[in-house]
Scaffold this active site. Structure first.
Site, PDB file in Angstrom:
ATOM      1  N   HIS A 100      19.220 -46.610  15.272  1.00  0.00           N
ATOM      2  CA  HIS A 100      18.541 -45.673  14.373  1.00  0.00           C
ATOM      3  C   HIS A 100      17.527 -46.487  13.568  1.00  0.00           C
ATOM      4  CE1 HIS A 100      22.624 -43.757  14.607  1.00  0.00           C
ATOM      5  NE2 HIS A 100      21.940 -42.629  14.594  1.00  0.00           N
ATOM      6  N   ASP A 103      19.052 -48.352  10.751  1.00  0.00           N
ATOM      7  CA  ASP A 103      19.985 -49.435  11.114  1.00  0.00           C
ATOM      8  C   ASP A 103      19.282 -50.786  11.114  1.00  0.00           C
ATOM      9  OD1 ASP A 103      21.804 -47.410  11.755  1.00  0.00           O
ATOM     10  OD2 ASP A 103      21.429 -47.552  13.914  1.00  0.00           O
ATOM     11  N   GLU A 267      27.937 -36.870  24.770  1.00  0.00           N
ATOM     12  CA  GLU A 267      28.922 -37.832  24.249  1.00  0.00           C
ATOM     13  C   GLU A 267      30.340 -37.345  24.536  1.00  0.00           C
ATOM     14  OE1 GLU A 267      28.028 -39.800  20.627  1.00  0.00           O
ATOM     15  OE2 GLU A 267      30.115 -39.787  19.958  1.00  0.00           O
ATOM     16  N   HIS A 270      32.271 -35.879  21.643  1.00  0.00           N
ATOM     17  CA  HIS A 270      31.697 -34.604  21.193  1.00  0.00           C
ATOM     18  C   HIS A 270      32.160 -33.461  22.093  1.00  0.00           C
ATOM     19  CE1 HIS A 270      28.112 -36.851  19.099  1.00  0.00           C
ATOM     20  NE2 HIS A 270      29.292 -37.209  18.652  1.00  0.00           N
ATOM     21  N   ASP A 306      35.810 -37.218  15.027  1.00  0.00           N
ATOM     22  CA  ASP A 306      35.072 -38.085  15.931  1.00  0.00           C
ATOM     23  C   ASP A 306      35.545 -39.528  15.752  1.00  0.00           C
ATOM     24  OD1 ASP A 306      33.144 -38.601  17.792  1.00  0.00           O
ATOM     25  OD2 ASP A 306      31.446 -38.414  16.417  1.00  0.00           O
ATOM     26  N   ASP A 308      35.484 -41.967  17.857  1.00  0.00           N
ATOM     27  CA  ASP A 308      34.562 -42.939  18.471  1.00  0.00           C
ATOM     28  C   ASP A 308      35.264 -44.202  18.938  1.00  0.00           C
ATOM     29  OD1 ASP A 308      32.228 -41.441  18.299  1.00  0.00           O
ATOM     30  OD2 ASP A 308      31.653 -42.245  16.344  1.00  0.00           O
ATOM     31  N   ASP A 338      28.730 -45.639  22.128  1.00  0.00           N
ATOM     32  CA  ASP A 338      28.744 -45.086  20.766  1.00  0.00           C
ATOM     33  C   ASP A 338      30.212 -45.124  20.318  1.00  0.00           C
ATOM     34  OD1 ASP A 338      28.300 -43.866  18.398  1.00  0.00           O
ATOM     35  OD2 ASP A 338      27.213 -42.141  19.194  1.00  0.00           O
TER      36      ASP A 338
END
Ligand code: XUL
Ligand code: CO
Length: 438
Positions: A100, A103, A267, A270, A306, A308, A338
């Site tokens: 991003h 980031d 994802e 997700h 989430d 992850d 991710d």
């Protein structure tokens, strides 16, 4: 010396090695159905979880050593982070990364400062790319962390927030383009609502469509040849996100005339949150012609958020990998990790162990899926199940030659009495399981 200089470069050592910091299955040059493993998988490390997240959660502070983090982030900190990130990528032997805007850059207070800070770090990133051969899978603008985006970015009630989103997306799209990025992602983390009572749903969707059209127009204006990807997620942080799943995104893209321009970044976690199988999302994207890329991770079946986590179950991934192989692999996409560590994984080596385990899991799933495809029994099973559609009746229905009434008359005249046929689901499931031997 960088925090991640704690290990020697990770190598493929085969399934019998005793070295935890080695690949057991992922052998990047190994040919699988004529294509290198690395070219099938195109693994990528994400900046945000790996280098930007200090191990905070909503109940506690950071646990991980990330000396380049602070508030505000200075340019020196951003550069130290970049050095560490590229050291990690090179030692891990992964060719792609994702980020991003916020980031990678120093904290900015105004639109002008944002543009300047991003441009400065972009030059540093470009030098790293040139020196290492690492590539950018995709860039994205963070339109959800700053308090200004609490009510959404493109779907904000305030046009000034919409305009700020334009600053960030123009900047990050152009940076991604100049860095040779192969895709550009938009995850609408706050493009949704927390309560319908204060929400103009129709207006928000229209403005979201407008925003996306502006992004696509700018992509063409600057000559960016990569793919624009929307990333579906049903909720979190908002109660309801407009891009809830692939099907919702397809409907949205069609409504706003963007179906030829935008694809999806699917994802795994997700899909789980949406109550869908990961392979369903892949199949839905292929069916709509919008399959783009994958954020690989996993959720926890007993948690509704989430988490992850890094993937560790190859068998679960095989049905999606079979589809990927049937399509000949990614075009511009890849498998972006991710995924993040657990808060107790405080050793720098843990970040290597997490990625090595995840990449080996993908490699196992790829080999199993390649065997499934090579054997051909699954494809034959499916083909056989639909063989009626190759008959004269099937062809006439599909060609459009029959109306509802003429078809009903034909069925009545012939006294149709279709036979029951097995769907062979258990066999199909066994075909997947029996190839999971890597
Ligand atoms: C959030 C998420 C994001 C996107 C990029 O759940 O997946 O990290 O991938 O903004
Ligand atoms: Co993601």
């Amino acid at each position: 010396m960088s925090l991640f200089a704690c290990i020697e470069p990770v190598r493929y050592e085969g399934p019998h090695t005793r070295n935890d910091l080695a690949y057991r299955v992922y052998d990047r040059d190994r040919l699988v159905l004529g294509k290198r493993m690395e070219d099938w998988l195109r693994p990528a490390v994400c900046y945000w979880h790996s280098f930007n997240w200090p191990g905070t959660d909503m109940f506690g502070g950071g646990t991980l050593e990330r000396p380049w983090l602070g508030s505000p982030v200075t340019e020196a900190m951003a550069e130290e982070k970049l050095d560490a990130a590229f050291d990690f990528l090179e030692r891990l032997g992964v060719r792609y990364f994702t980020f991003h805007d916020v980031d990678v850059m120093a904290t900015a207070a105004s639109p002008r400062q944002h543009e300047g800070n991003l441009r400065r770090i972009e030059e540093r990133i470009a030098a790293k790319i040139a020196a290492t051969g690492v590539k950018l899978l995709w860039g994205t603008a963070n339109l959800f962390s700053h308090p200004r985006y609490a009510g959404g970015a493109a779907t904000s009630p305030d046009p000034e927030v919409f305009a700020w989103a334009a600053v960030q997306v123009r900047g990050c799209l152009e940076t991604t383009h100049r860095l040779g990025g192969e895709n550009y992602v938009l995850w609408g983390g706050r493009e949704g609502y927390d309560s319908l009572l204060n929400t103009d749903l129709r207006g928000e969707l229209d403005r979201y469509g407008r925003f996306l059209s502006m992004v696509v127009e700018h992509k063409h204006r600057i000559g960016f040849k990569g793919t624009i990807l929307l990333e579906p997620k049903p909720f979190e942080p908002t109660k309801h996100q407009y891009d809830r799943d692939v099907a919702a995104v397809c409907g949205f893209l069609q409504r706003y005339g963007l179906a030829q321009e935008v694809k999806v970044n699917i994802e795994v976690n997700h899909a789980t949150l949406a109550g869908l199988d990961f392979e369903h999302e892949v199949a839905a994207a292929r069916a709509c012609g919008v399959f783009g890329s994958i954020d690989i991770n996993r959720g926890d079946p007993r948690n509704g958020w989430d988490t992850d986590q890094f993937p560790n179950n190859a068998q679960e991934l095989v049905p999606a990998l079979v589809q990927l192989i049937e399509d000949g692999g990614f075009t511009s996409g890849g498998f972006n990790f991710d995924a993040k560590l657990r808060r107790q994984s405080v050793d720098p080596a843990d970040l290597y162990l997490a990625h090595i385990g995840g990449i080996d899991t993908l490699a196992r799933a790829l080999l199993a899926a390649a065997d499934v495809v090579t054997e051909g029994a699954l494809a034959r099973l499916r083909d056989e199940r639909y063989r009626g559609w190759r008959s004269e009746l099937g062809r006439r229905i599909v060609s459009g030659e029959l109306t509802l009434a003429s078809l009903a008359d034909l069925a009545a005249e012939r006294g149709l009495d279709p036979a029951f046929r097995s769907g062979r689901q258990e066999l199909a499931e066994s075909l997947i399981a029996r190839h999971c031997k890597y």
